[in-house]
Scaffold this active site. Structure first.
Site, short mmCIF file in Angstrom:
data_model
loop_
_atom_site.label_atom_id
_atom_site.label_comp_id
_atom_site.label_asym_id
_atom_site.label_seq_id
_atom_site.Cartn_x
_atom_site.Cartn_y
_atom_site.Cartn_z
N ARG A 138 -31.23 36.36 -15.93
CA ARG A 138 -29.84 35.83 -14.76
C ARG A 138 -30.63 35.08 -13.83
O ARG A 138 -31.59 34.87 -13.71
CB ARG A 138 -29.88 37.06 -14.02
CG ARG A 138 -28.86 38.60 -14.84
CD ARG A 138 -27.14 37.53 -14.83
NE ARG A 138 -26.70 38.25 -14.90
CZ ARG A 138 -26.15 38.13 -16.63
NH1 ARG A 138 -26.73 37.41 -17.50
NH2 ARG A 138 -25.23 39.05 -16.91
N GLU A 180 -23.93 29.97 -10.80
CA GLU A 180 -23.51 28.70 -11.35
C GLU A 180 -21.72 28.88 -11.40
O GLU A 180 -21.41 29.84 -10.77
CB GLU A 180 -23.79 30.11 -12.92
CG GLU A 180 -25.19 30.15 -13.70
CD GLU A 180 -25.16 31.23 -14.15
OE1 GLU A 180 -24.04 31.77 -14.65
OE2 GLU A 180 -25.55 31.55 -14.40
N HIS A 199 -24.73 28.09 -19.57
CA HIS A 199 -24.79 30.04 -19.45
C HIS A 199 -24.40 30.63 -21.44
O HIS A 199 -23.68 31.35 -21.51
CB HIS A 199 -23.83 31.05 -18.52
CG HIS A 199 -24.50 31.92 -18.37
ND1 HIS A 199 -24.54 32.65 -17.45
CD2 HIS A 199 -24.62 33.26 -19.59
CE1 HIS A 199 -24.98 33.69 -17.94
NE2 HIS A 199 -25.19 34.13 -18.54
#
Length: 315
Positions: A235, A264, A282
Site C-alpha cells: 500500500r 493514487e 498498481h
C-alpha cells in the site's frame, strides 16, 4: 424475486455467469458508477461490489445490504468496522491475487536491480547510454539478502522466487512463523532494525493501517544500506513518498521499485524524474488470468455467503 447485486465497476459478464443464475446483477452503463449513482441505487440491493470508497454514508444508505464483496485483497477502501457494527459481512479475494502480485514484486526487484527500464529508455534516446565495460552498472541478485516486511501469503510467494534465485531471506512479522515454514525458505526471523540494516533488497507486504502509516520514512530509510533497493507492492501509505524521493536523490538508498503510491493515481513528480526508480500502475493483478480469477473469487464469496459455505471473510 432475485436478490440484487450492485456492481461498482463494469466487470466482464463471463466471470459472474454463476451469479446470474441466482441474482439480479446491476451493471453500470459506463466503466463505473459515480458515488452519487451508488447512493441512489444501494438502498435496494443485498450485495455491493465496491467501485468507490465505501464509507459510513454509503453503508448507511444500504438499507437492505447484507454483504460487501470486495474485488481485491486490500480493504482500506471500506469502513469495515462500521459495516460490522451494522451486521454487514465484508469479504475480499486473497487467493486469486497471491501469485500475480508476487510475480510483479519479483519483476520489480529484478528490473530495478538490473536497471532494465533504464536501459530500455536510454537506448531509445538519441544520446543513448554508456556501453563501456563499467558504464551504467546494475546489481545482481544471487547471494544477496532479501528482507521481507510481512511474511504472509504474498511475502512467502516472493520468498519462494527469491530462494530459487539464490537469495538469502530475512523477515520481520508481527509473529514469528512456525519452524517448518521457515525451513522451506531458509528464512531467519529478525527485529525490524536488523532487517533495515542488513537487507540488500527490502520488500514491503503490509496492509494500510495506523501502525504501518509512513513505516518507511526519513529515519528508517537512513538505517538502510546505501546500496539497498526498496520494493513496495503493498500500500502506498506505508512509504513517506517525500522522504523516499529525497533518499533516492541524495544516495541514501540506491533505488526503488514501486507499484503503489500515497495519492493514487497521482505520482510524485520527483519519482517520475529519477532514473533509479521503476514505476508500475498498481498492476499487481493486471493480468487477464488474475482479473478473471478475482471475479470468480468474488462470485464464490457471494454464493458462499448465501449458501452458508466457506468465504474469505475480512477479520
Amino acid at each position: 424475486m432475485k436478490k440484487k447485486i450492485l456492481l461498482g465497476s463494469r466487470f466482464e459478464r463471463e466471470g459472474f455467469s454463476e451469479l446470474e443464475k441466482e441474482f439480479e446483477l446491476i451493471y453500470p452503463p459506463g466503466k463505473s458508477f459515480s458515488r452519487k449513482e451508488v447512493l441512489e441505487r444501494i438502498g435496494e440491493v443485498a450485495v455491493w461490489v465496491p467501485g468507490v470508497k465505501t464509507d459510513r454514508e454509503i453503508i448507511e444508505a444500504g438499507k437492505e445490504l447484507m454483504l460487501i464483496a470486495n474485488y481485491g485483497v486490500g480493504y482500506d477502501n471500506i469502513d469495515v468496522e462500521y459495516a460490522t457494527q451494522k451486521g454487514i459481512t465484508v469479504t475480499n479475494t486473497p487467493h486469486s491475487v497471491l501469485e500475480p502480485t508476487a510475480e510483479l514484486c519479483f519483476a520489480l526487484l529484478m528490473a530495478t536491480a538490473r536497471r532494465i527500464s533504464y536501459y530500455d529508455r536510454k537506448l531509445r534516446m538519441p544520446e543513448g547510454l554508456d556501453w563501456s565495460m563499467y558504464g551504467d552498472l546494475g546489481t545482481g541478485l544471487y547471494g544477496k539478502t532479501l528482507g521481507i516486511f510481512g511474511m504472509g501469503r504474498i511475502g512467502q510467494a516472493v520468498a519462494r522466487r527469491a530462494v530459487a534465485g539464490g537469495m538469502r531471506i530475512l523477515y520481520y512479522n508481527r509473529k514469528q512463523l512456525p519452524e517448518e515454514i521457515e525451513k522451506i525458505y531458509k528464512a531467519e526471523y529478525v527485529p525490524f532494525d536488523r532487517l533495515l540494516k542488513q537487507a540488500d533488497f527490502l520488500s514491503l507486504h503490509a496492509p494500510a493501517s495506523e501502525d504501518t502509516q509512513h513505516l518507511i520514512n526519513t529515519d528508517t530509510l537512513g538505517r538502510m544500506k546505501k546500496t539497498a533497493i526498496l520494493i513496495n507492492t503493498s500500500r502506498g501509505t506505508v512509504v513517506d513518498e517525500k522522504a523516499l524521493v529525497h533518499a533516492l536523490k541524495s544516495g541514501i538508498i540506491a533505488g526503488a521499485g514501486l507499484d503503489v503510491y500515497e495519492n493514487e493515481p497521482h505520482i510524485s513528480a520527483g519519482l517520475k524524474s529519477l532514473d533509479n526508480v521503476v514505476l508500475t500502475p498498481h498492476a499487481g493483478t493486471k493480468t487477464r488470468e488474475a482479473r478473471r480469477e478475482m471475479q470468480e473469487e468474488v462470485a464464490r464469496n457471494i454464493l458462499g455467503f448465501f449458501h452458508n459455505t466457506e468465504i474469505s471473510k475480512v477479520r
